[in-house]
Enzyme design. Structure first.
Site, PDB file in Angstrom:
ATOM      1  N   HIS A 102      40.342 -22.496   4.793  1.00  0.00           N
ATOM      2  CA  HIS A 102      40.434 -21.515   5.479  1.00  0.00           C
ATOM      3  C   HIS A 102      39.705 -21.270   6.866  1.00  0.00           C
ATOM      4  CE1 HIS A 102      42.997 -18.511   7.195  1.00  0.00           C
ATOM      5  NE2 HIS A 102      44.337 -18.905   6.655  1.00  0.00           N
ATOM      6  N   GLU A 174      45.402 -25.456  12.012  1.00  0.00           N
ATOM      7  CA  GLU A 174      45.367 -24.055  12.416  1.00  0.00           C
ATOM      8  C   GLU A 174      44.114 -23.379  13.289  1.00  0.00           C
ATOM      9  OE1 GLU A 174      47.404 -22.383   8.954  1.00  0.00           O
ATOM     10  OE2 GLU A 174      45.027 -21.801   8.763  1.00  0.00           O
TER      11      GLU A 174
HETATM   12  C1  PEP Z   1      47.306 -18.929   8.178  1.00  0.00           C
HETATM   13  O1  PEP Z   1      46.049 -17.623   8.225  1.00  0.00           O
HETATM   14  O2  PEP Z   1      46.886 -19.432   7.670  1.00  0.00           O
HETATM   15  C2  PEP Z   1      48.273 -18.498   8.558  1.00  0.00           C
HETATM   16  C3  PEP Z   1      49.459 -19.358   9.189  1.00  0.00           C
HETATM   17  O3  PEP Z   1      49.242 -17.191   8.944  1.00  0.00           O
HETATM   18  P1  PEP Z   1      50.076 -16.323  10.046  1.00  0.00           P
HETATM   19  O4  PEP Z   1      51.074 -17.577  10.212  1.00  0.00           O
HETATM   20  O5  PEP Z   1      50.463 -15.502   9.181  1.00  0.00           O
HETATM   21  O6  PEP Z   1      49.741 -16.395  10.965  1.00  0.00           O
END
Ligand code: PEP
Length: 263
Positions: A102, A174
């Site tokens: 992450h 992400e």
């Molecule tokens: C994350 O940090 O992996 C994430 C998806 O957060 P958010 O949906 O809160 O942006």
């Protein structure tokens, strides 16, 4: 709406990060199990709580279809690594997934792609499915090197895997600029383009097996935008943070996905 035939399922889940007490987590998971009972069978649902909650939540959800994962682990089975948790310890709980790489782990704990690769191998040797997070920063996007950044993260992170092992991996795209409180949700068209690029990379690395790897999108997914990602090519699921921490809101999203899949 049907999931990509080669991937087979639509994956939807949440990482709680450092949120919720055990009691709050148990209340959340009790309700999630209830909602899960009636969801379309092609939805793969997962939750990734803090380490301290995993054993109790596994006991609670032993007969549930909700998959359980952890947020991080070391690559060694044991050793002088104060504060760390090993794959052997997590496998003993009976987890399904391990989230790796992450961006908060990369940013605040200096995790690099070689570390993530060691963890991917360790996870697979304990039958834990690695959910590997990749994504570019705002600066990397500005310089037009998103594709190169993802290629580095994937080539190193998944280095040395057989095709069979690669099929056990899940990828979460992400973008760093999209996640968390200051994040801006990525445009669905942009997500489709980047997922297409990730798919080509995976196919180049693992052939037909690369087409079977689920690619999830995460980053400011909310109750008002989650459906805009679902019809996009190569979006095989959603990895949701803040918007899924309230079980009422998460349940509404799950039921909407269920209705789309059942239509
Ligand atoms: C994350 O940090 O992996 C994430 C998806 O957060 P958010 O949906 O809160 O942006």
């Amino acid at each position: 709406m049907a999931p990509d035939a080669r991937v087979g399922k639509l994956w939807i889940g949440t990482n709680w990060k450092m949120h919720k007490t055990l009691a709050e987590g148990q209340a959340y998971c009790s309700e999630l199990m209830r909602v899960a009972e009636n969801l379309h069978p092609d939805i793969e649902l997962f939750v990734i709580p803090p380490h301290t909650h995993l054993h109790a939540l596994k006991t609670l959800m032993a007969r549930s279809r909700v998959r359980l994962g952890a947020q991080n682990m070391h690559w060694e089975d044991e050793g002088p690594y104060t504060g760390e948790i090993s794959p052997r310890m997590l496998a003993e709980i009976g987890l399904d997934l391990i989230e790796l790489g992450h961006s908060e782990r990369r940013q605040y704990y200096n995790e690099n792609d070689a570390d993530i690769n060691r963890k991917v191998h360790a996870a697979l040797s304990h039958n834990l499915r690695p959910l590997v997070c990749v994504g570019e920063t705002a600066e990397q996007r500005k310089f037009g090197i998103t594709e190169e950044v993802l290629a580095i993260q994937l080539k190193i992170g998944l280095s040395g895997l057989s095709r069979e092992q690669a099929e056990q991996v899940l990828i979460a795209y992400e973008p760093v600029w999209a996640i968390g409180a200051g994040g801006v949700a990525a445009e669905p068209g942009y997500v489709e383009d980047v997922h297409g690029c990730i798919r080509r990379l995976l196919a180049a690395l693992f052939g037909e097996s690369g087409h079977r790897i689920p690619i999830l999108y995460g980053g400011s997914v909310s109750e008002s935008n989650f459906e805009t990602y679902l019809d996009r090519r190569n979006v095989n699921g959603l990895f949701i943070g803040r918007a899924a921490w309230d079980i009422g809101r998460f349940s509404r999203m799950l039921l909407a996905v269920h209705r789309r899949m059942s239509a």
